[in-house]
Design a protein around this motif. Structure first.
Motif, PDB file in Angstrom:
ATOM      1  N   ALA A   1      42.583  36.133  28.740  1.00  0.00           N
ATOM      2  CA  ALA A   1      43.461  37.217  28.138  1.00  0.00           C
ATOM      3  C   ALA A   1      44.538  36.870  27.394  1.00  0.00           C
ATOM      4  O   ALA A   1      45.124  37.736  26.781  1.00  0.00           O
ATOM      5  CB  ALA A   1      43.795  38.320  29.146  1.00  0.00           C
ATOM      6  N   ALA A   2      44.645  35.520  27.031  1.00  0.00           N
ATOM      7  CA  ALA A   2      45.778  34.956  26.350  1.00  0.00           C
ATOM      8  C   ALA A   2      45.769  35.788  24.879  1.00  0.00           C
ATOM      9  O   ALA A   2      46.872  35.994  24.425  1.00  0.00           O
ATOM     10  CB  ALA A   2      45.661  33.530  26.324  1.00  0.00           C
ATOM     11  N   PHE A   3      44.815  35.715  24.139  1.00  0.00           N
ATOM     12  CA  PHE A   3      44.635  36.196  22.611  1.00  0.00           C
ATOM     13  C   PHE A   3      45.345  37.588  22.717  1.00  0.00           C
ATOM     14  O   PHE A   3      46.319  37.901  22.039  1.00  0.00           O
ATOM     15  CB  PHE A   3      43.388  35.974  21.775  1.00  0.00           C
ATOM     16  N   PRO A   4      44.628  38.521  23.394  1.00  0.00           N
ATOM     17  CA  PRO A   4      45.115  39.684  23.518  1.00  0.00           C
ATOM     18  C   PRO A   4      46.528  40.008  24.100  1.00  0.00           C
ATOM     19  O   PRO A   4      47.279  40.922  23.794  1.00  0.00           O
ATOM     20  CB  PRO A   4      44.106  40.521  24.507  1.00  0.00           C
ATOM     21  N   ALA A   5      46.915  39.156  25.098  1.00  0.00           N
ATOM     22  CA  ALA A   5      48.323  39.009  25.741  1.00  0.00           C
ATOM     23  C   ALA A   5      49.384  38.664  24.536  1.00  0.00           C
ATOM     24  O   ALA A   5      50.318  39.488  24.549  1.00  0.00           O
ATOM     25  CB  ALA A   5      48.610  38.150  26.597  1.00  0.00           C
ATOM     26  N   LEU A   6      49.001  37.942  23.519  1.00  0.00           N
ATOM     27  CA  LEU A   6      49.860  37.363  22.422  1.00  0.00           C
ATOM     28  C   LEU A   6      50.068  38.624  21.468  1.00  0.00           C
ATOM     29  O   LEU A   6      50.906  38.672  20.920  1.00  0.00           O
ATOM     30  CB  LEU A   6      49.372  36.338  22.023  1.00  0.00           C
ATOM     31  N   GLY A   7      48.843  39.450  21.293  1.00  0.00           N
ATOM     32  CA  GLY A   7      48.819  40.585  20.653  1.00  0.00           C
ATOM     33  C   GLY A   7      49.921  41.526  21.056  1.00  0.00           C
ATOM     34  O   GLY A   7      50.531  42.352  20.257  1.00  0.00           O
ATOM     35  N   THR A   8      50.366  41.580  22.246  1.00  0.00           N
ATOM     36  CA  THR A   8      51.280  42.789  22.663  1.00  0.00           C
ATOM     37  C   THR A   8      52.680  42.175  22.626  1.00  0.00           C
ATOM     38  O   THR A   8      53.646  42.984  22.519  1.00  0.00           O
ATOM     39  CB  THR A   8      51.128  42.725  24.340  1.00  0.00           C
ATOM     40  N   ILE A   9      52.901  40.960  22.367  1.00  0.00           N
ATOM     41  CA  ILE A   9      54.343  40.578  22.151  1.00  0.00           C
ATOM     42  C   ILE A   9      54.692  40.343  20.646  1.00  0.00           C
ATOM     43  O   ILE A   9      55.694  39.930  20.134  1.00  0.00           O
ATOM     44  CB  ILE A   9      54.786  39.312  22.940  1.00  0.00           C
ATOM     45  N   SER A  10      53.496  40.530  19.730  1.00  0.00           N
ATOM     46  CA  SER A  10      53.630  40.474  18.324  1.00  0.00           C
ATOM     47  C   SER A  10      52.784  41.534  17.586  1.00  0.00           C
ATOM     48  O   SER A  10      51.602  41.690  18.030  1.00  0.00           O
ATOM     49  CB  SER A  10      53.552  39.174  17.866  1.00  0.00           C
TER      50      SER A  10
ATOM     51  N   TYR B   1      47.648  35.013  13.804  1.00  0.00           N
ATOM     52  CA  TYR B   1      46.729  34.382  13.095  1.00  0.00           C
ATOM     53  C   TYR B   1      46.127  33.289  13.811  1.00  0.00           C
ATOM     54  O   TYR B   1      47.298  32.406  14.318  1.00  0.00           O
ATOM     55  CB  TYR B   1      47.437  34.194  11.788  1.00  0.00           C
ATOM     56  N   CYS B   2      45.011  33.167  14.156  1.00  0.00           N
ATOM     57  CA  CYS B   2      44.477  31.995  15.290  1.00  0.00           C
ATOM     58  C   CYS B   2      43.881  30.963  14.191  1.00  0.00           C
ATOM     59  O   CYS B   2      43.100  31.150  13.532  1.00  0.00           O
ATOM     60  CB  CYS B   2      43.438  32.794  16.005  1.00  0.00           C
ATOM     61  N   MET B   3      44.553  30.020  14.296  1.00  0.00           N
ATOM     62  CA  MET B   3      44.100  28.507  13.678  1.00  0.00           C
ATOM     63  C   MET B   3      43.120  27.832  14.599  1.00  0.00           C
ATOM     64  O   MET B   3      43.123  28.147  15.591  1.00  0.00           O
ATOM     65  CB  MET B   3      45.462  27.812  13.427  1.00  0.00           C
ATOM     66  N   ASP B   4      42.594  26.859  13.920  1.00  0.00           N
ATOM     67  CA  ASP B   4      41.599  26.083  14.619  1.00  0.00           C
ATOM     68  C   ASP B   4      41.472  24.761  13.838  1.00  0.00           C
ATOM     69  O   ASP B   4      40.621  24.506  12.841  1.00  0.00           O
ATOM     70  CB  ASP B   4      40.231  26.984  14.404  1.00  0.00           C
ATOM     71  N   GLY B   5      41.860  23.589  14.441  1.00  0.00           N
ATOM     72  CA  GLY B   5      41.792  22.423  14.069  1.00  0.00           C
ATOM     73  C   GLY B   5      41.573  21.457  15.141  1.00  0.00           C
ATOM     74  O   GLY B   5      41.888  21.823  16.131  1.00  0.00           O
TER      75      GLY B   5
ATOM     76  N   LEU C   1      58.833  31.531  12.184  1.00  0.00           N
ATOM     77  CA  LEU C   1      57.666  32.359  13.061  1.00  0.00           C
ATOM     78  C   LEU C   1      57.239  31.715  14.090  1.00  0.00           C
ATOM     79  O   LEU C   1      57.306  30.371  14.306  1.00  0.00           O
ATOM     80  CB  LEU C   1      56.315  32.351  12.194  1.00  0.00           C
ATOM     81  N   ARG C   2      57.160  32.516  15.340  1.00  0.00           N
ATOM     82  CA  ARG C   2      56.801  31.790  16.575  1.00  0.00           C
ATOM     83  C   ARG C   2      55.475  31.205  16.620  1.00  0.00           C
ATOM     84  O   ARG C   2      54.473  32.079  15.896  1.00  0.00           O
ATOM     85  CB  ARG C   2      56.883  32.939  17.704  1.00  0.00           C
ATOM     86  N   VAL C   3      54.984  30.354  17.440  1.00  0.00           N
ATOM     87  CA  VAL C   3      53.601  29.754  17.535  1.00  0.00           C
ATOM     88  C   VAL C   3      53.416  29.606  18.905  1.00  0.00           C
ATOM     89  O   VAL C   3      54.328  29.095  19.558  1.00  0.00           O
ATOM     90  CB  VAL C   3      53.557  28.711  16.365  1.00  0.00           C
ATOM     91  N   ALA C   4      52.136  29.938  19.478  1.00  0.00           N
ATOM     92  CA  ALA C   4      51.733  29.771  20.665  1.00  0.00           C
ATOM     93  C   ALA C   4      50.645  29.215  20.581  1.00  0.00           C
ATOM     94  O   ALA C   4      49.777  29.169  19.721  1.00  0.00           O
ATOM     95  CB  ALA C   4      51.418  31.109  21.398  1.00  0.00           C
ATOM     96  N   ASN C   5      50.418  28.429  21.496  1.00  0.00           N
ATOM     97  CA  ASN C   5      49.165  27.369  21.783  1.00  0.00           C
ATOM     98  C   ASN C   5      48.182  27.612  22.990  1.00  0.00           C
ATOM     99  O   ASN C   5      48.685  27.361  24.181  1.00  0.00           O
ATOM    100  CB  ASN C   5      49.599  25.997  21.616  1.00  0.00           C
TER     101      ASN C   5
ATOM    102  N   HIS D   1      43.938  25.744  18.974  1.00  0.00           N
ATOM    103  CA  HIS D   1      44.155  27.141  18.501  1.00  0.00           C
ATOM    104  C   HIS D   1      45.355  27.661  18.363  1.00  0.00           C
ATOM    105  O   HIS D   1      45.890  28.279  19.302  1.00  0.00           O
ATOM    106  CB  HIS D   1      43.321  28.005  19.278  1.00  0.00           C
ATOM    107  N   PRO D   2      46.159  27.169  17.585  1.00  0.00           N
ATOM    108  CA  PRO D   2      47.738  27.441  17.323  1.00  0.00           C
ATOM    109  C   PRO D   2      47.605  29.113  17.041  1.00  0.00           C
ATOM    110  O   PRO D   2      46.775  29.531  16.131  1.00  0.00           O
ATOM    111  CB  PRO D   2      48.439  26.626  16.423  1.00  0.00           C
ATOM    112  N   LEU D   3      48.329  30.279  17.818  1.00  0.00           N
ATOM    113  CA  LEU D   3      48.382  31.208  17.139  1.00  0.00           C
ATOM    114  C   LEU D   3      49.709  31.635  16.506  1.00  0.00           C
ATOM    115  O   LEU D   3      50.829  31.552  17.314  1.00  0.00           O
ATOM    116  CB  LEU D   3      48.244  32.225  18.501  1.00  0.00           C
ATOM    117  N   ILE D   4      49.775  31.926  15.305  1.00  0.00           N
ATOM    118  CA  ILE D   4      51.037  32.293  14.606  1.00  0.00           C
ATOM    119  C   ILE D   4      51.305  33.460  14.766  1.00  0.00           C
ATOM    120  O   ILE D   4      50.372  34.481  14.445  1.00  0.00           O
ATOM    121  CB  ILE D   4      50.922  31.897  12.962  1.00  0.00           C
TER     122      ILE D   4
END
Ligand SMILES: Cc1cc2nc3c(=O)[nH]c(=O)nc-3n(C[C@H](O)[C@H](O)[C@H](O)COP(=O)(O)OP(=O)(O)OC[C@H]3O[C@@H](n4cnc5c(N)ncnc54)[C@H](O)[C@@H]3O)c2cc1C
Lengths: 495, 409
Positions: free
Chosen positions: A335-344, A348-352, A375-379, A389-392
């Motif tokens: 649920a991490a991606f949708p969860a981060l969607g609730t705090i911002s 933008y999901c990166m992938d390297g 800008l905050r970034v979550a990993n 997958h850093p999420l900006i």
């Protein structure tokens, strides 16, 4: 994002194209209305949008072949589309191109347990393959988080992975055969229900080719017997460095877990607030280590991993005793991606991918950049294979914040390359990372790739504007400048 | 007389290719030339051996990646890996022994360009599943790279996979990075004798579908064992079904119990532990012994849908002077035929695969037989021209291993 200039004569021939397509397709297979075309204007990377010329929905391979032949003749570009979940804009339409949707290719053709494989049309979803075989205890190993919707043909074209690919490989390692159609309409079958096809490894080069080489109509994949036992450990650490160390030591101990996922502080907190998976909130980094295999082996490995975690100063260790507990451990990660969607408002999901030993350097650098950009970034990432997958986090309603997020993202990818990594681990290049390709490849590297493209699609009609920053004409790429007149052979050791 | 070069570095190699392009020369490329018997004769004027461009460049066991120059001996790599309890999981066989009794196992570049794989194929994949990146020199005289040094990467087309198994016909690979994995601590095998072919194949299928993580499943008929002289099977003159378990001692002992239960009542069981188990699988891995592939014999490897193994085996049993065995859980048949009847037999076998049911690669044969039946089965015309276009995209003047895989029309 600059896309190739649309060909005005193609735009002008739209009615003729509709007429010609109508000769062999039913009217419900050709989408013409603007309102209906809207559904196709972007893929999973919603920042980019473009209405296509038309959308066509073929029902069988012969129709695909006719469509491609017609488009070749009429010089119409073609964008193949599976479920449209690409996160790199691979299925982004073109103004002067049709979208070739594989939506009607939704049948599983053969479930073959004795040969341990499934044959499916390319629009079948990833999860439907597992669903078709799970009653006999089998599954299809690559499991992208989008597996409920993404198509197996899309998986082939992106070489998709999932949380289990450290042990079970990506799409390319689980693919046995393809039926494909070239832009000239030729139908070609590669491989089948066996492992080693003859000749050049075309399955290999087509996997991950992002819809630029051919249209995939049928896929044969191998299926595996589900492991006897699957258990997960949830390990909390005081900092990223110790968590990274723990990953390295697990692997150095000769263990290849089914998956190792890592989450940083921001991600842990957001996930816990969102779904109460019971994650420890006093940790700066969390690892989920999943082990699978014969029960006795898993039991033994759990203890080894526990000891390693203790050695790496883990603050908290939770081990699943049953499937329910294991699913709970995963709940927060899933649920991490949708969860981060609730705090911002937006992310933008990166992938390297990076060499794992660079993890703590890269994370520290990212924190610095985050400060610079404001800008905050979550990993949240696949720690076992170094796929970040850093999420900006940003707000598109704030002026220029989206551009800032994109710039930040590009800087992160450049950093990945700088430390010996690559631009994409599993989401592909598409339009998103197209212009970053020269960060990683030389002009010569890119030209050789494009020559291979020319072997499949000499007029560059399939998905132009994706993957390559500059499109060269095939004739120009093929030219070979050879020194005129003989050259003496250099003085080189002989045997 | 052909000229023989063994360049010391990529610059020298590049100079050679550039002069070759200007002089319209053609090159035969090899690592240590151990597998020269594979493919058609290249008839090239210049031989290039890569064996001096060697050395491991980077290896950190915890990264599961190794990077090495193409000419590095495979044995050196395997030795370094085993010092760190790691290995190449695809178990590259020594195919050179098919062509020459004293052959070494060749170079790492050769192992990948031949896309080698061993008995663990159905579980761990082939060389192509382990390649991560290459640096290479095309037939255009241009240096390029593809892939990278990390395990997960979809940046650009996977040209590394396309080169793997291309037998030096597309580019000369100078550096490779590849995945390395922890080696199993130990290995245990069982041999079951007294099963007929059908029963054995059914059993193999059942075990392959179990949760036991079996890493070797082979079947050797008595008719093949009769021809060989080796200690492992000195007492056995009956059909043998072989099964391998690998992993930690504890895991193996638990799984062995489960395996014994699964196969209960099927024939006589002999155990092979540790060293004995390892040397047993060397025999399966390196096909020359079981195929007793002397001078003029032909060696064919079929890759098939395992459920078709029984019917193909019925055909094999009707051939005279044919040695064969099954590997990779019923997905492979290694076959050795005498020169006199090889052409007909190969044609018959390929016929049975003609609807995309498998592949049959001719690994070894006198050249007239190769010319007659081809190294590969006949391809559709679409695939043939695509194959030629791919070759041209790397090597437009056909200077690299010309004719090795496909004869020019
Ligand atoms: C929420 C979410 C989570 C995700 N998680 C993951 C993950 O864990 N791992 C991962 O790897 N990816 C993930 N993705 C990315 C995406 O789901 C994958 O790339 C997937 O494989 C795309 O499949 P699709 O059917 O949606 O393809 P599309 O998006 O429709 O197309 C992708 C590309 O393939 C081409 N294409 C599609 N079908 C064909 C065909 N039949 N023939 C020729 N070309 C074709 C298109 O032109 C395009 O370039 C995620 C995406 C989302 C939205």
């Amino acid at each position: 994002m600059k896309m190739p200039t649309p060909d005005l004569s193609v735009l002008a021939s739209r009615d003729e194209l509709i007429h010609e397509l109508g000769q062999f397709l039913g009217s419900e297979q050709i989408v013409i209305e603007r309102s209906a075309l809207r559904a196709y204007e972007s893929d999973g990377l919603t920042a980019y949008q473009q209405l296509p010329l038309l959308v066509v929905l073929p029902e069988n391979t012969t129709q695909v072949s006719k469509i491609l032949k017609l488009c070749s003749k009429m010089k119409v570009n073609v964008v193949p589309r599976g479920a449209g979940t690409s996160l790199s804009g691979g299925a982004l339409p073109l103004e002067d191109g049709i979208v070739l949707s594989m939506g009607k290719f939704n049948r599983i053709l053969d479930v073959d347990f004795s040969n341990r494989c499934v044959v499916a049309q390319s629009g079948v979803t990833n999860l439907d393959i597992t669903n078709a075989v799970k009653d006999k205890g089998f599954y299809y190993a690559p499991d992208p988080s989008s597996q409920i919707v993404c198509s197996i043909g899309g998986n082939v074209n992106e070489n998709s992975g999932g949380v289990h690919c450290l042990k079970y490989g990506l799409t390319s390692n689980n693919l046995l055969g393809l039926e494909v159609v070239l832009m000239n309409g030729e139908i070609i079958r590669l491989g089948g229900k066996y492992m080693d096809a003859e000749g050049y490894d075309l399955l290999g080069v087509l996997t991950g080719s992002e819809g630029l080489l051919c249209v995939v109509t049928e896929v044969t994949v191998r299926i595996l017997q589900s492991p006897e036992s699957v258990r997960a450990l949830l390990l909390g650490f005081p900092d990223n460095e110790k968590a990274g160390q723990c990953v390295a030591e697990i692997i150095a101990a000769g263990i290849i877990p089914a998956g190792i996922e890592m989450m940083d502080e921001l991600a842990i907190k957001a996930a816990e607030d969102f779904c109460h998976a019971g994650y420890p909130l006093d940790c700066a980094a969390l690892l989920i280590v999943e082990l699978d295999g014969p029960a006795a082996e898993v039991e033994e490995l759990i203890e080894t991993v526990r000891a390693i975690a203790n050695n790496c100063h883990s603050q908290s260790i939770r081990v699943s005793e049953n499937d329910e507990e294991r699913i709970r451990i995963w709940a927060g990660r899933k649920a991490a991606f949708p969860a981060l969607g609730t705090i911002s408002p937006d992310y933008y999901c990166m992938d390297g991918t990076i060499p794992r030993k660079q993890l703590s350097y890269v994370l520290t650098k990212m924190t610095e950049m985050s400060r610079q950009y404001g800008l905050r970034v979550a990993n949240v990432f696949h720690a076992g294979d170094g796929n970040l997958h850093p999420l900006i986090l940003f707000d598109a309603n704030i002026d220029e914040e989206m551009e800032k997020a994109e710039q930040f993202g590009a800087d992160i990818l450049k950093l990945c390359v700088e430390v010996g990594g690559v631009l994409s681990g599993e989401h592909g290049i598409g339009v998103e990372k197209r212009d970053l390709m020269p960060e990683y490849f030389s002009e010569q590297d890119l030209q050789q790739q494009q020559r291979v493209k020319c072997a499949f699609d000499p007029e560059s009609r399939l998905n132009p504007g994706k993957m390559f920053p500059v499109l060269h004409r095939c004739a120009e790429l093929g030219r070979l400048h050879v020194h005129k007149g003989k050259l003496p052979f250099p003085d080189i050791p002989r045997f | 007389m052909p000229e023989n070069y063994s360049p010391n570095n990529v610059d020298q190699l590049l100079d050679l290719i550039k002069s070759g392009l200007a002089n319209e020369s053609r090159f035969s490329i090899s690592g240590q030339d151990t597998k020269a018997g594979f493919g058609y004769n290249s008839n090239a004027g210049i031989n290039i051996r890569m064996s001096s461009i060697k050395g491991i460049l980077e290896y950190d066991p915890a990264e599961l990646v190794m990077q090495a120059r193409a000419g590095t001996p495979l044995s050196d790599i395997e030795e370094v890996l085993s010092e760190h309890e790691q290995h190449l999981a695809f178990e590259p066989p020594n195919l050179g022994l098919l062509y020459n009794d004293n052959s070494t196992s060749g170079t790492i570049g050769g192992a990948f360009m031949a896309n080698l794989s061993g008995p663990r194929r159905f579980l761990a994949g082939a060389a192509r599943d382990h390649i991560l990146g290459v640096k290479a020199l095309s037939g255009r005289g241009e240096v390029y790279k593809s892939g990278g040094n990390v395990i997960k990467n979809v940046t650009g087309y996977d040209l590394s996979k396309l080169l793997t198994g291309s037998w030096g016909t597309l580019s000369i690979v100078t550096e490779l990075s590849f995945k390395v994995l922890p080696a199993p601590a130990t290995s245990n095998s069982i041999a079951i004798s007294g099963l007929d072919v059908d029963a054995a194949m059914d059993l193999i299928s059942r075990v392959a579908q179990s949760q036991l993580q079996i890493s070797g499943l082979a079947f050797i008929p008595a008719s093949t064992l009769e021809n060989i002289d080796c200690d492992e099977f000195s007492l056995e003159q009956r059909d043998l079904c072989l099964m391998r378990l690998e992993g930690s001692a504890l895991s193996i002992s638990e799984r062995s119990k489960a395996l014994v239960k699964l196969i209960a009542g099927s024939g006589n069981v002999t155990n092979f532990e540790n060293e004995a188990s390892m040397s047993l699988w060397q025999l399966i891995r390196n096909p020359h012994t079981l195929l007793s592939a002397g001078e003029s014999r032909c060696v064919l490897k079929m890759s098939i849908a395992p459920a078709n193994a029984k019917s193909i085996i019925r055909q094999l049993s009707s051939f005279d002077d044919c040695h064969w065995y099954v590997d990779a859980a019923g997905a492979w048949l290694w076959i050795s035929l005498s020169e006199t009847n090889a052409v007909n037999h190969i044609k018959t076998l390929r016929q049975s695969l003609s609807n995309g049911l498998g592949s049959a690669i001719l690994y070894k044969a006198p050249s007239h037989i190769k010319q007659d039946v081809g190294i590969f089965s006949e391809m559709s015309s679409g695939l043939t021209s695509l194959t030629h276009r791919i070759k041209d995209s790397f090597d437009p003047n056909h200077i690299l291993n010309p004719d090795r895989l496909y004869l020019q029309q």
